[in-house]
Write a protein that holds these residues in place. Structure first.
Motif, short mmCIF file in Angstrom:
data_model
loop_
_atom_site.label_atom_id
_atom_site.label_comp_id
_atom_site.label_asym_id
_atom_site.label_seq_id
_atom_site.Cartn_x
_atom_site.Cartn_y
_atom_site.Cartn_z
N THR A 86 -5.05 3.82 1.04
CA THR A 86 -4.74 2.91 1.84
C THR A 86 -5.22 3.01 3.16
O THR A 86 -5.87 4.25 3.46
CB THR A 86 -3.01 3.02 1.78
OG1 THR A 86 -2.59 4.61 2.07
CG2 THR A 86 -2.45 2.78 0.50
N ASP A 144 -1.08 1.45 7.59
CA ASP A 144 -0.55 0.65 6.44
C ASP A 144 1.10 1.27 6.34
O ASP A 144 1.21 2.49 6.54
CB ASP A 144 -1.01 0.87 5.04
CG ASP A 144 -0.25 -0.30 4.08
OD1 ASP A 144 1.03 -0.34 3.94
OD2 ASP A 144 -1.08 -0.49 2.88
N THR A 176 1.81 3.99 3.57
CA THR A 176 1.13 5.31 4.08
C THR A 176 2.09 5.95 4.82
O THR A 176 2.41 7.26 4.59
CB THR A 176 -0.22 5.21 4.83
OG1 THR A 176 -1.06 4.25 4.24
CG2 THR A 176 -0.63 6.56 4.83
N ARG A 189 -1.57 -4.36 -3.55
CA ARG A 189 -1.72 -4.54 -2.13
C ARG A 189 -3.16 -4.07 -1.78
O ARG A 189 -3.55 -3.33 -2.23
CB ARG A 189 -0.69 -3.89 -1.07
CG ARG A 189 0.77 -4.30 -1.21
CD ARG A 189 1.51 -3.69 -0.22
NE ARG A 189 0.95 -3.65 1.13
CZ ARG A 189 1.32 -3.43 2.19
NH1 ARG A 189 2.68 -2.89 1.96
NH2 ARG A 189 0.76 -3.52 3.37
N ARG A 244 -6.04 -2.19 -0.31
CA ARG A 244 -6.20 -1.00 -0.11
C ARG A 244 -7.55 -0.71 0.79
O ARG A 244 -8.33 -0.21 0.44
CB ARG A 244 -6.17 0.19 -1.33
CG ARG A 244 -5.09 -0.26 -2.26
CD ARG A 244 -5.16 0.87 -3.15
NE ARG A 244 -3.57 0.49 -4.13
CZ ARG A 244 -2.73 1.27 -3.90
NH1 ARG A 244 -2.61 2.00 -2.85
NH2 ARG A 244 -1.72 0.96 -4.77
#
Length: 259
Positions: free
Chosen positions: A170, A174, A177, A254, A256
């Motif tokens: 990630t 983000d 994270t 999502r 990355r």
């Protein structure tokens, strides 16, 4: 106020005694601020707790907010000194390990070990815990939060985010994270901010050496399992369930993008 005024010390031979007095005032102030909060605390109360006269606070710190900032600087210095060696090793791992996931995970676990050491081997006083709780609740002047973020929380979080981002694929900015970092470090928080409640739940009279070891190993095993799972999600194109390949969950689909 000027830095020179806020951190004023006697010159030459009076330095040692002046520094001792200053530290005594800071220790007393952490207690008073923790117990009563910034607004309810008075410089007169702090001076009495430290065993000095009220003008001494103005001499060393100028005013109550100067005392408060000095408390935050004192705490930040102690904590940053404790964590700097393990953070330096983690930064070196980030610079050299590439995608060596086991090395990255070991670096994160080492940081958690340092957190455990700070909680169990160099525990904060109850007043210092209250100081943190009030500051985090936004009840106190923002100057302390700025100091603690710059010198203590910021370096620890930046390295932790970088490790988790590299392990899980990630970006460091983000939200996933950050949530992962908070969830991993949050495992230790009950033992730091609510030790009595933790002892009651566990049915223990105290955290002796064996019980501290059990907490460490359990928390580290949890962290390692999650980090390995996030790494596997990064590496696997699909989740294998009951022998069939299925699309990853919405959370793992999502983008990355590594920062």
């Amino acid at each position: 106020m000027s830095e020179a005024k806020r951190l004023r010390h006697p010159a030459e031979g009076g330095y040692a005694r002046g520094e001792e007095t200053r530290l005594r005032i800071i220790g007393a102030a952490i207690e008073v601020f923790g117990e009563r909060g910034f607004e309810a605390a008075s410089t007169r109360d702090i001076a009495a707790r430290a065993g000095v006269n009220a003008p001494a606070l103005q001499y060393y710190f100028a005013n109550k907010e100067g005392v408060y900032r000095a408390c935050a600087e004192h705490i930040a210095c102690a904590v940053s000194t404790h964590f700097e060696p393990v953070l330096q090793r983690a930064r070196a791992t980030l610079a050299s390990a590439g995608d060596d996931t086991p090395a990255l995970i070991d670096a994160f676990i080492a940081i958690q070990e340092a957190i455990a050491d700070r909680i169990f081997l160099s525990p904060a006083t109850s007043s210092q815990r209250l100081f943190f709780v009030r500051e985090q609740a936004g009840q106190e002047p923002p100057g302390a939060s700025d100091i603690l973020e710059q010198r203590m929380r910021g370096p620890l979080n930046r390295v932790g985010l970088a490790l988790i981002a590299r392990i899980g694929g990630t970006a460091t900015d983000d939200p996933i994270t950050a949530i992962r970092l908070m969830s991993l470090h949050g495992q230790m928080m009950p033992f730091h901010v609510a030790p009595r409640a933790a002892l009651t739940l566990l049915g223990w009279p105290q955290f002796d050496a064996d019980k501290r070891l059990l907490i460490r190993t359990t928390v580290q095993a949890n962290a390692r399992a999650l980090l390995e799972m996030w790494s596997a999600e990064r590496l696997e194109p699909a989740v294998i369930t009951k022998g069939k390949s299925s699309a990853p969950s919405k959370a793992t689909k999502r983008p990355r993008t590594r920062s």
